[in-house]
Design a protein around this motif. Structure first.
Motif, PDB file in Angstrom:
ATOM      1  N   ASP A   8       6.122  18.975 -28.672  1.00 35.36           N
ATOM      2  CA  ASP A   8       6.191  19.395 -30.140  1.00 35.36           C
ATOM      3  C   ASP A   8       6.233  18.221 -31.244  1.00 35.36           C
ATOM      4  N   HIS A  10       4.138  17.584 -33.532  1.00 35.63           N
ATOM      5  CA  HIS A  10       3.657  18.195 -34.955  1.00 35.63           C
ATOM      6  C   HIS A  10       2.937  16.952 -35.769  1.00 35.63           C
ATOM      7  N   ASP A  42       1.974  21.312 -28.963  1.00 30.60           N
ATOM      8  CA  ASP A  42       2.164  21.234 -30.508  1.00 30.60           C
ATOM      9  C   ASP A  42       2.093  19.716 -30.858  1.00 30.60           C
ATOM     10  N   HIS A 152       3.473  24.949 -22.469  1.00 34.49           N
ATOM     11  CA  HIS A 152       4.161  24.802 -23.812  1.00 34.49           C
ATOM     12  C   HIS A 152       5.331  26.038 -23.934  1.00 34.49           C
ATOM     13  N   HIS A 194       7.699  24.266 -27.366  1.00 37.55           N
ATOM     14  CA  HIS A 194       7.713  25.394 -28.107  1.00 37.55           C
ATOM     15  C   HIS A 194       8.728  25.732 -28.955  1.00 37.55           C
ATOM     16  N   HIS A 196      11.702  24.183 -29.779  1.00 36.25           N
ATOM     17  CA  HIS A 196      12.313  23.171 -30.396  1.00 36.25           C
ATOM     18  C   HIS A 196      13.931  23.238 -30.013  1.00 36.25           C
ATOM     19  N   ASN A 278       6.875  27.343 -34.757  1.00 28.89           N
ATOM     20  CA  ASN A 278       6.946  26.478 -33.651  1.00 28.89           C
ATOM     21  C   ASN A 278       5.960  26.026 -32.999  1.00 28.89           C
TER      22      ASN A 278
HETATM   23 FE   FE2 Z   1       6.195  23.238 -32.079  1.00 32.85          FE
END
Ligand code: FE2
Ligand code: FE2
Length: 278
Positions: A8, A10, A42, A152, A194, A196, A278
């Protein structure tokens, strides 16, 4: 054998809200001197629609100078049944062009590591059936190796028997089929992203590990109560023969951004649907 799991991130060149957390993460990864990095999805802010996000994130991963294996998240390839961003052949092709296969096997030490594309689960896409058949073979042919899965979305939040948790975990139908494999082959580790949140639990001899994000945290107005700790970081694995040690690590220099503060900019809500943070 040392493996680092990151999740994650991002990342996006256009929406650089969490970009400042990449250099400290990259520096921490380098300091661990890992043999392999596994990214549990992510990777991007919106690779599902913005190819430049995939391009940018892929360049950052390559600059680590370490081999990276990644599985996609909902923001990278879309999601099963999503009204605006369903997982599709086109989105999967874009992912594969930048990050390689969305499912993979890596045999190291006494382990078979299996990367799974959780975004296909419940999609009824032909790729979901292809992955299921591939996974059956991957498990059958593990030949006595310990097995670790990386995907994920977590299989469940509290219990394998729980109902539909919506956005947060794998749907009960595909979950039951995967849990059957987990039990039949005594899977050692199921590692995901996923949420967080950081968390570890054991069920029937299997370790379930939720890797923390490195990008942002999610407030209680968006994310319902569930296990785990709201912290940023990464995961360090040491594999020696058939033994795996896992530890969730703090990464110095990460800023604890909250998606709640910027969600309208980063993930603007389509007029009539809930945001997917998320
Ligand atoms: Fe995420
Ligand atoms: Fe996600």
């Amino acid at each position: 054998m040392r493996i680092v799991q990151i999740s994650d991130t991002h990342l996006s060149p256009g929406k650089a809200h969490f970009a400042k957390n990449w250099p400290p993460l990259a520096a921490w990864v380098a300091a661990q001197n890992p043999d392999l990095v596994i990214h549990t999805g992510d990777v991007t802010v919106d690779g599902a629609d913005a190819e430049e996000d995939l391009q940018h994130a892929s360049e950052l991963m390559q600059a680590l100078g370490v081999r990276v294996l990644a599985v996609p998240g909902n923001h990278d390839v879309g999601d099963a049944g999503h009204p605006a961003q369903p997982v599709s052949d086109e989105r999967l092709a874009r992912w594969r062009a930048h990050f390689g296969p969305d499912r993979w096997i890596e045999d190291v030490e006494g382990f078979r590591l299996v990367g799974l594309d959780a975004m296909l689960l419940g999609s009824d896409d032909h790729e979901e059936a292809a992955q299921a058949a591939w996974l059956d073979v991957a498990m059958r042919e593990a030949r006595g190796r310990q097995i670790a899965w990386f995907l994920h979305r977590p299989l469940f939040l509290d219990s394998p028997d729980e109902g539909d948790t919506g956005y947060w975990s794998v749907k009960p139908g595909p979950r039951a089929r995967l849990m059957d494999l987990v039990r039949r082959y005594s899977v050692s580790l199921v590692a995901s992203g996923h949420l967080h949140k950081a968390h570890q639990m054991r069920r029937d001899g299997t370790r379930y590990l939720w890797a923390p994000a490195s990008s942002f945290l999610v407030g209680s107005g968006i994310q319902p109560r569930m296990p785990g700790e709201k912290r940023l970081g990464a995961v360090l694995y040491e594999l020696d023969g058939a033994v795996l040690e896992a530890s969730i690590a703090d990464v110095p220099g990460l800023s604890p951004y909250w998606i709640d503060d910027v969600i309208d900019e980063v993930y603007p809500r389509p007029s009539d649907s809930r945001p997917a943070p998320n």
